[in-house]
Design an enzyme around this catalytic site. Sequence first.
Site, mmCIF file in Angstrom:
data_model
loop_
_atom_site.group_PDB
_atom_site.id
_atom_site.type_symbol
_atom_site.label_atom_id
_atom_site.label_comp_id
_atom_site.label_asym_id
_atom_site.label_seq_id
_atom_site.Cartn_x
_atom_site.Cartn_y
_atom_site.Cartn_z
ATOM 1 C CB CYS A 20 77.310 10.907 30.973
ATOM 2 S SG CYS A 20 78.400 12.193 31.674
ATOM 3 C CB THR A 44 40.506 50.086 36.129
ATOM 4 O OG1 THR A 44 39.102 49.912 36.377
ATOM 5 C CG2 THR A 44 40.759 51.537 35.725
ATOM 6 C CG ASN A 80 33.104 60.888 23.057
ATOM 7 O OD1 ASN A 80 31.997 60.427 23.264
ATOM 8 N ND2 ASN A 80 34.076 60.145 22.526
ATOM 9 C CG ASP A 127 41.690 46.047 39.922
ATOM 10 O OD1 ASP A 127 42.755 45.502 40.274
ATOM 11 O OD2 ASP A 127 40.605 45.451 39.880
ATOM 12 C CD GLU A 157 78.868 7.601 32.158
ATOM 13 O OE1 GLU A 157 79.290 7.307 31.025
ATOM 14 O OE2 GLU A 157 78.901 8.764 32.626
ATOM 15 C CE LYS A 216 78.619 8.629 27.661
ATOM 16 N NZ LYS A 216 79.569 8.865 28.770
ATOM 17 C CE1 TYR A 267 28.333 41.840 27.891
ATOM 18 C CE2 TYR A 267 26.875 43.671 27.322
ATOM 19 C CZ TYR A 267 27.670 42.602 26.938
ATOM 20 O OH TYR A 267 27.805 42.294 25.609
ATOM 21 N N GLY A 313 40.456 54.986 44.079
ATOM 22 C CA GLY A 313 41.203 54.814 45.320
ATOM 23 C C GLY A 313 41.404 53.348 45.667
ATOM 24 C CD1 TRP A 359 34.145 42.045 41.478
ATOM 25 C CD2 TRP A 359 32.275 40.885 41.793
ATOM 26 N NE1 TRP A 359 33.525 42.575 42.566
ATOM 27 C CE2 TRP A 359 32.359 41.873 42.792
ATOM 28 C CE3 TRP A 359 31.158 40.040 41.792
ATOM 29 C CZ2 TRP A 359 31.395 42.042 43.783
ATOM 30 C CZ3 TRP A 359 30.196 40.199 42.780
ATOM 31 C CH2 TRP A 359 30.319 41.182 43.757
ATOM 32 C CG ASN A 411 24.933 46.065 37.841
ATOM 33 O OD1 ASN A 411 25.947 46.018 38.534
ATOM 34 N ND2 ASN A 411 24.359 44.981 37.344
#
Length: 688
Positions: free
Chosen positions: A189, A505, A496, A401, A61, A130, A518, A398, A515, A481
Amino acid sequence: MDELILNGPGAAGMGEGDGFFRVAAATPELRVGDVRGNAEAILACVRRAAHEGVRALVLPELCLAGYTCADLFHDRALLRSCEAALAWLLDQTRALPVFFTVGMPYAQGESVYNCAACCCAGELLGMSVKSHLPNYREFYEGRWFAPAPENPSCATCAIAGRTVPFGARIVYRCVDEGCSDLAIGVEICEDLWVPDSPSTHMALEGGATVLLNLSASDEVIGKSTYRRDLVRGQSARLYAAYAYANAGEGESTTDLVFAGENLIAENGALLARTELFTRDMAVADVDLDMLMAERRRSNTWVRPASPTRPCHDTAFSFKGALSVPGNAVEAGSAPAPDAAILLSAAHAARVAPRTPFVPAGEHERSERCETIFNLQAAGLKTRLAHTHTEHAVIGLSGGLDSTLALLVTVRAFDALGLPRTGVHAVSMPGFGTTARTKTNAERLAEHLGVDFRTISIAEAVRGHFSDIGHDPAVTDVTYENAQARERTQVLMDLSNELGGFVIGTGDLSELALGWATYNADHMSMYGVNAGVPKTLVRYLVAHAADVFGGEAAATLRDILDTPVSPELLPPTGDGQIAQCTEELVGPYELHDFFLFHMLRHGFAPGKIYRMACRTFAEAAGEGAPAYEPQVILSWLRTFYRRFFAQQFKRSCLPDGPKVGSVSVSPRGDWRMPSDASAALWLEEIDSL
């Protein structure tokens, strides 16, 4: 001098500048009342800024005369000298493509105003005035200056042989090709310290993305902390870059001391800061792409149809400097006439964090980990209480996640006053389970005092292979899978039996890449890790090890040292893990980097690639690249290909708590059609 990069319009996100814009705040050494000497010091700052590739420079300023001139501000000799010095500065900077401010007094009619002369490439663009004049304690600006005129919001003034806009709330908008996001607002300022600052209107109503503040803030104990918080907060509220230049050495110390602290903040983060009592220049590359992305994704950032305090637009261009004979900026190549003036990626100094989901400081990281644990546990606690459930079932492998999921579940049970024996950790060894992971799972369950049981899936999966006619010797996706789905069936049926439910997880990084199998590890009654990326999972488990100590810590650290693997393929001959996830889908460190900048900021693949190349240019302490550019490019392609192809898995995710700014929940943060084409993004990657 750095070469100006003039990018053709090209495809979105393909320009080498990538939306980065270099800003600086500096404090020149001055003498009160020595206008000629101060002008020379200002010119030196502008030249230094241009040499360092700076495109916008804010200076303190009233720096042309000195903020502490007091009653000299009414002296005609001082006022005339300032106007002559401004004309000289404009002539001297014709070849410099830098937008810069000159703080100076200016007399018009019966009043003197505290102004910022805004200049670029030899042009005077406007006089920002200003608005708020302090008249308390040691400041008596109302004695010398008048506030900016309100009606009209922007008038004109004749100065240095030019007629330019004059007033508060002037927005300087760059008209160069490709620079549509660059709009600069200037305040002075005290304007920042008031409840209704001009910068608020310049950003919200005028669209300013870069805000500059010329200041003369005296130094007293504790003020620097407040000042930094103020600048950071304003940049966060306005989704803007905010550069603040403060008066320093050379001002009168009759009653006040000025320390010259210069600050640059962006969206709440302090990018650069100079130490007190120095004359250093703060320099930072601000990301205009990111700022605009933040505004666009915020449903509270709406420009009013009828502004209460309208702003005045003033166009400017950097290109005037390029036509000046002998301009060093022209050296090397002739710029395209329709090109955009941005920073070269090669010259950009800004390096993004390698792990954007993880805080850098150890203390902050510890606090963040504790907060995330509490968020995860609080979400699960509410779900347990709502369903009157006193049993939770977790597949404990182990690995990282499932370890984190178990720690969160135990914390939730403790918060509800439920016995930990109601947490049922299940080890389900299959064809790829190693002794190391199985042992760590059993030890962790013992340390935490939860129920632990082992249920082998080998015979059940072999029977399933027989049912569907699959040869067990063929270790393909069916082989893998089938094990994952059998484990989920065991957990669901056991829940159940116990009257409980299954804790998911899978983490955020796995969900982004798809990754997950399904209707196997993809499915649960509540996914506690759904908002936690893999790089952060590691820090959370490490934090837990520090908290527990003793044998539990030893087990947790061995889990941290275990390669990430689904363990669905038979171990090696010596019993080691044969299937390493990061060798198959790529380093999670890279994928989390890609994920953050794609989802959080909406950056294009080209920009993310160039950012990653800079960020991972050197491995810590080794001097060699952490990842070569071609490696980064290869995994970037994998990321985009998988992210688009696997959306169908994310479209039907179970509930899970959001813990950070990035989430892929189909109910909130990320809504994307499962059949969206990746062609546009992959085409850009292939062109890199």
